[in-house]
Design a protein around this motif. Structure first.
Motif, PDB file in Angstrom:
ATOM      1  N   MET A   1       0.838  -1.177   0.000  1.00 42.96           N
ATOM      2  CA  MET A   1       0.000   0.000   0.000  1.00 42.96           C
ATOM      3  C   MET A   1       0.887   1.246   0.000  1.00 42.96           C
ATOM      4  N   ASN A   2       0.417   2.267  -0.708  1.00 48.51           N
ATOM      5  CA  ASN A   2       1.114   3.539  -0.761  1.00 48.51           C
ATOM      6  C   ASN A   2       0.281   4.608  -0.064  1.00 48.51           C
ATOM      7  N   TYR A   3       0.934   5.709   0.237  1.00 45.36           N
ATOM      8  CA  TYR A   3       0.299   6.814   0.950  1.00 45.36           C
ATOM      9  C   TYR A   3       0.565   8.095   0.184  1.00 45.36           C
ATOM     10  N   TRP A   4      -0.439   8.965   0.154  1.00 45.28           N
ATOM     11  CA  TRP A   4      -0.389  10.150  -0.681  1.00 45.28           C
ATOM     12  C   TRP A   4      -0.955  11.359   0.060  1.00 45.28           C
ATOM     13  N   ASP A  98       1.926  24.752   9.871  1.00 41.77           N
ATOM     14  CA  ASP A  98       2.859  25.157  10.931  1.00 41.77           C
ATOM     15  C   ASP A  98       3.281  23.960  11.784  1.00 41.77           C
ATOM     16  N   GLN A  99       2.338  23.074  12.098  1.00 40.33           N
ATOM     17  CA  GLN A  99       2.670  21.873  12.862  1.00 40.33           C
ATOM     18  C   GLN A  99       3.619  20.979  12.062  1.00 40.33           C
ATOM     19  N   ILE A 100       3.378  20.876  10.774  1.00 40.47           N
ATOM     20  CA  ILE A 100       4.243  20.064   9.914  1.00 40.47           C
ATOM     21  C   ILE A 100       5.667  20.627   9.930  1.00 40.47           C
ATOM     22  N   LYS A 101       5.784  21.942   9.777  1.00 45.56           N
ATOM     23  CA  LYS A 101       7.100  22.588   9.739  1.00 45.56           C
ATOM     24  C   LYS A 101       7.862  22.431  11.050  1.00 45.56           C
ATOM     25  N   GLU A 105       9.935  14.826  12.501  1.00 47.11           N
ATOM     26  CA  GLU A 105       9.595  13.584  11.802  1.00 47.11           C
ATOM     27  C   GLU A 105       8.966  13.848  10.432  1.00 47.11           C
ATOM     28  N   LEU A 106       8.576  15.085  10.194  1.00 51.69           N
ATOM     29  CA  LEU A 106       7.942  15.428   8.921  1.00 51.69           C
ATOM     30  C   LEU A 106       8.823  16.331   8.064  1.00 51.69           C
ATOM     31  N   SER A 107      10.083  16.473   8.435  1.00 52.95           N
ATOM     32  CA  SER A 107      10.977  17.410   7.740  1.00 52.95           C
ATOM     33  C   SER A 107      11.223  17.043   6.276  1.00 52.95           C
ATOM     34  N   THR A 108      11.021  15.774   5.909  1.00 53.32           N
ATOM     35  CA  THR A 108      11.230  15.360   4.521  1.00 53.32           C
ATOM     36  C   THR A 108       9.922  15.250   3.739  1.00 53.32           C
ATOM     37  N   LEU A 109       8.833  15.670   4.332  1.00 51.62           N
ATOM     38  CA  LEU A 109       7.536  15.625   3.641  1.00 51.62           C
ATOM     39  C   LEU A 109       7.622  16.478   2.373  1.00 51.62           C
ATOM     40  N   PRO A 110       7.287  15.916   1.215  1.00 53.73           N
ATOM     41  CA  PRO A 110       7.387  16.681  -0.033  1.00 53.73           C
ATOM     42  C   PRO A 110       6.629  18.011  -0.012  1.00 53.73           C
ATOM     43  N   LEU A 111       5.606  18.107   0.782  1.00 53.54           N
ATOM     44  CA  LEU A 111       4.830  19.346   0.884  1.00 53.54           C
ATOM     45  C   LEU A 111       5.721  20.538   1.242  1.00 53.54           C
ATOM     46  N   LEU A 112       6.771  20.288   1.991  1.00 55.26           N
ATOM     47  CA  LEU A 112       7.656  21.370   2.423  1.00 55.26           C
ATOM     48  C   LEU A 112       8.637  21.801   1.327  1.00 55.26           C
ATOM     49  N   LYS A 113       8.916  20.905   0.397  1.00 53.58           N
ATOM     50  CA  LYS A 113       9.888  21.212  -0.649  1.00 53.58           C
ATOM     51  C   LYS A 113       9.237  21.493  -1.997  1.00 53.58           C
ATOM     52  N   GLN A 114       8.067  20.951  -2.213  1.00 54.30           N
ATOM     53  CA  GLN A 114       7.353  21.134  -3.476  1.00 54.30           C
ATOM     54  C   GLN A 114       5.933  21.612  -3.166  1.00 54.30           C
ATOM     55  N   SER A 115       5.853  22.768  -2.582  1.00 53.24           N
ATOM     56  CA  SER A 115       4.577  23.252  -2.044  1.00 53.24           C
ATOM     57  C   SER A 115       3.509  23.487  -3.104  1.00 53.24           C
ATOM     58  N   ARG A 116       3.899  23.627  -4.345  1.00 54.34           N
ATOM     59  CA  ARG A 116       2.900  23.880  -5.392  1.00 54.34           C
ATOM     60  C   ARG A 116       2.363  22.586  -6.012  1.00 54.34           C
ATOM     61  N   LEU A 117       2.986  21.468  -5.729  1.00 51.59           N
ATOM     62  CA  LEU A 117       2.565  20.187  -6.286  1.00 51.59           C
ATOM     63  C   LEU A 117       1.256  19.742  -5.636  1.00 51.59           C
ATOM     64  N   VAL A 122       3.641  10.231   0.377  1.00 52.83           N
ATOM     65  CA  VAL A 122       3.914  10.403   1.798  1.00 52.83           C
ATOM     66  C   VAL A 122       4.420   9.055   2.308  1.00 52.83           C
ATOM     67  N   GLU A 123       5.436   9.072   3.127  1.00 55.75           N
ATOM     68  CA  GLU A 123       5.923   7.823   3.717  1.00 55.75           C
ATOM     69  C   GLU A 123       4.908   7.312   4.739  1.00 55.75           C
ATOM     70  N   LYS A 124       4.811   5.993   4.868  1.00 56.33           N
ATOM     71  CA  LYS A 124       3.862   5.386   5.797  1.00 56.33           C
ATOM     72  C   LYS A 124       4.050   5.926   7.215  1.00 56.33           C
ATOM     73  N   GLU A 125       5.295   6.032   7.632  1.00 59.68           N
ATOM     74  CA  GLU A 125       5.576   6.515   8.989  1.00 59.68           C
ATOM     75  C   GLU A 125       5.066   7.951   9.183  1.00 59.68           C
ATOM     76  N   GLN A 126       5.227   8.768   8.157  1.00 63.08           N
ATOM     77  CA  GLN A 126       4.743  10.147   8.226  1.00 63.08           C
ATOM     78  C   GLN A 126       3.215  10.183   8.244  1.00 63.08           C
ATOM     79  N   PHE A 127       2.601   9.361   7.419  1.00 61.32           N
ATOM     80  CA  PHE A 127       1.144   9.270   7.390  1.00 61.32           C
ATOM     81  C   PHE A 127       0.625   8.887   8.773  1.00 61.32           C
ATOM     82  N   ASP A 128       1.183   7.812   9.338  1.00 61.13           N
ATOM     83  CA  ASP A 128       0.753   7.334  10.653  1.00 61.13           C
ATOM     84  C   ASP A 128       0.978   8.395  11.732  1.00 61.13           C
TER      85      ASP A 128
END
Length: 135
Positions: A1-4, A98-101, A105-117, A122-128
Motif C-alpha cells: 500500500m502507498n500513501y499520498w 505550521d505543525q508540519i514545519k 519527523e515530517l521534515s522530509t515531507l514533499p509538501l515542504l519542498k514542493q509546495s505547489r505540487l 507520503v511515507e507510511k511513517e509520516q502518514f501514521d
C-alpha cells in the motif's frame, strides 16, 4: 500500500465537498510530476486531504477507489489522467502546515519542498504520525 497527499483550495473543492459526494473523480491535474504520481496510485491507497490557501491544513483521510484513467476534462487528449477517491474520515484536529514545519519527523515531507505540487507521496511513517497527532 502507498500513501499520498492531495491538495485543494477549499473554496474550489474542499473536504466537505468530497464528504457530501462520498466518492469523486480527482481530475484537472496539469503538472507532469503530479500526473505521474496519479498513475502510481493503487486501489486502496490512503490519501491525506490537504486544504491549501488560507487554512493550510490536512483535514481528512480518503482512499483511492479507482486507479488512473483518462481525465474526462482532458479536451485536447494530452494524456492527463484522473483517479477516484472516496472519503474515509475527517481528522478530529486538522494538522496545520505550521505543525508540519515544526515536527522533525515530517521534515522530509514533499509538501515542504514542493509546495505547489497538488499530488505527492507520503511515507507510511509520516502518514501514521500525522493521523496519530490529529486525534
Amino acid at each position: 500500500m502507498n500513501y499520498w497527499l492531495v491538495k485543494s483550495e477549499p473554496s474550489e473543492y474542499g473536504w466537505d465537498d468530497l464528504c457530501k459526494l462520498e466518492e469523486d473523480v480527482w481530475d484537472g491535474i496539469r503538472n507532469f510530476q503530479a500526473r505521474n504520481y496519479l498513475k502510481e496510485m493503487k486501489l486502496g491507497d490512503k490519501v491525506l486531504f490537504y486544504h491549501s490557501g488560507k487554512t493550510k491544513e490536512i483535514v481528512g483521510i480518503a482512499e483511492v477507489s479507482k486507479e488512473a484513467f483518462p481525465d474526462p476534462k482532458d479536451d485536447e487528449n494530452k494524456g492527463w489522467v484522473a483517479v477516484k477517491i472516496k472519503a474515509s474520515k475527517s481528522l478530529n484536529n486538522p494538522f496545520t502546515l505550521d505543525q508540519i514545519k515544526e515536527d522533525d519527523e515530517l521534515s522530509t515531507l514533499p509538501l515542504l519542498k514542493q509546495s505547489r505540487l497538488s499530488v505527492m507521496p507520503v511515507e507510511k511513517e509520516q502518514f501514521d504520525h500525522i493521523v496519530k497527532l490529529s486525534r
